[in-house]
Design a protein around this motif. Structure first.
Motif: not given
Length: 382
Positions: A57-69, A184-189, A197-203
């Motif tokens: 099997g493979r482990l999966q997080a119950i909640e996964r959130v892409d943080i965007r502005a 995770s790591r900060a993609e924008r500093t 919005g949804y199409s913006s890069p994930s932070l």
């Protein structure tokens, strides 16, 4: 004696050498044949067990959130370190709030102006009602004042809505963790201008830690036997990682898919496991074991005692004369760290668990009795 009857010297020498050689062979051959190999021998385990079917099997997080502005602007603060564990509501990023604070002030002023206008038009409308009663105002002027009153009231609601939106946008400048988890790591500093919005890069990305899901596929027989009643009763499963001995973690089946895959003949299952130490990381492969119902009597042996002869599996059984006997076996699943033997062995029999590299079927051995588990003994190399 006549010299003609004497055997030649060379013949005597060869005869003497042959005699010595035969004597040597006769002296050492019995000892070589009588040497018995030292081996570790254990009695097969006979007890009642519940079998477990093991799947990948493979482990999966119950909640996964892409943080965007949610509002555009310049990042002025990053509050977390890469890989940090955070709680729901903890600050993650701050977008420059000054333009949005100014927008709130402007919207507040517009609300005040709209309310003042509404007070004036309401009072003017009240005067128009009195004048209309005394025929001191035309019907058109009265309607104009009534309409101005309604418009002013509506303008107040619109201004208040604009103020609410401005406050929401100001709140959006402070980006907080929506759930407990690990970032995770900060993609924008700091200093970067970000879009919204949804199409913006994930932070950054945030995943929950505990509990965690394990997704795996089971065959049709296992589903019918063990999982068809999920929802009406709890089904226990076990999990182990690549570095674990066996499957030490216990969890529960959370859900079973609504249809069987016709191509693979399997059905998707999801189990939930507590993960207080955070050792279970989303994306890892894992072994997931599903119980096979009631206990039944079984013969169990250590995996290290099993050898392979082409496509056959076999063990070496030590009989009451300390001779090693070849015995083909049919294997089942693991149970309590031992391998179930479906056919080929009987209760009470002893098998070689270590040292069988030096033994052939029919050889006499010198057995040393050891526990079947063999966890503290070195595993023989096959």
């Amino acid at each position: 004696m006549n010299d003609a009857r004497r055997p030649p010297a060379a013949v005597l020498a060869v005869t003497l050498l042959l005699a010595l050689g035969l004597g040597a062979c006769g002296k050492h051959a019995p000892d070589a044949a009588g040497q018995a190999a030292d081996v570790d021998v254990a009695e097969v385990v006979s007890k009642r067990v519940a079998e477990w079917q093991t799947y990948s099997g493979r482990l999966q997080a119950i909640e996964r959130v892409d943080i965007r502005a949610q509002v555009p602007g310049t990042i002025v603060k990053v509050y977390f370190k890469d890989g940090q564990t955070v709680k729901k509501g903890d600050p993650l990023f701050l977008i420059d709030p000054r333009p949005y604070a100014a927008a709130v002030e402007r919207a507040s002023a517009q609300v005040a102006a709209a309310k003042a206008r509404a007070v004036f038009t309401t009072a003017d409308y009240a005067r128009a009602q009195k004048l209309l009663a005394g025929n001191a105002i035309s019907k058109r002027d009265f309607d104009d004042r009534f309409n101005a009153s309604l418009t002013a009231t509506a303008d107040v609601k619109a201004a208040e809505a604009a103020l609410t939106e401005a406050k929401v946008n100001l709140d959006y400048t402070a980006i907080t963790a929506p759930v407990d988890g690990k970032v995770s790591r900060a993609e924008r500093t700091v200093g970067n201008i970000v879009a919204a919005g949804y199409s913006s890069p994930s932070l950054t990305t945030l995943v929950s830690i505990s509990p965690i899901y394990a997704d795996f596929d089971v065959d049709e027989q296992t589903y019918l036997r063990d999982l068809s009643q999920v929802g009406q009763r709890e089904v226990t499963v076990r999990l182990g990682l690549a570095t674990d001995e066996g499957t030490p973690r216990t969890g529960k089946v959370a859900s079973v898919d609504n249809q069987l895959n016709n191509t693979t003949g399997t059905i998707r299952v999801r189990a939930a496991f507590d993960n207080p130490d955070g050792a279970l990381v989303p994306g890892l492969f894992a072994r997931v074991s599903v119980g096979a119902g009631a206990q039944h009597p079984a013969i169990l042996v250590d995996d290290r005692a099993i050898s392979t002869d082409q496509a056959k599996k076999y063990v070496l059984v030590v009989d009451d004369k300390s001779k090693a006997q070849y015995r083909e076996v049919t294997l089942g699943n693991l149970a309590d760290g031992l391998r179930i033997v479906d056919t080929g062995l009987k209760p009470g029999e002893r098998i070689i668990v270590s040292g069988f590299q030096r033994v052939h079927p029919g050889d006499v051995v010198h057995p040393k009795v050891v526990p079947m588990s063999g966890e503290n003994d070195p595993v023989a190399t096959r």
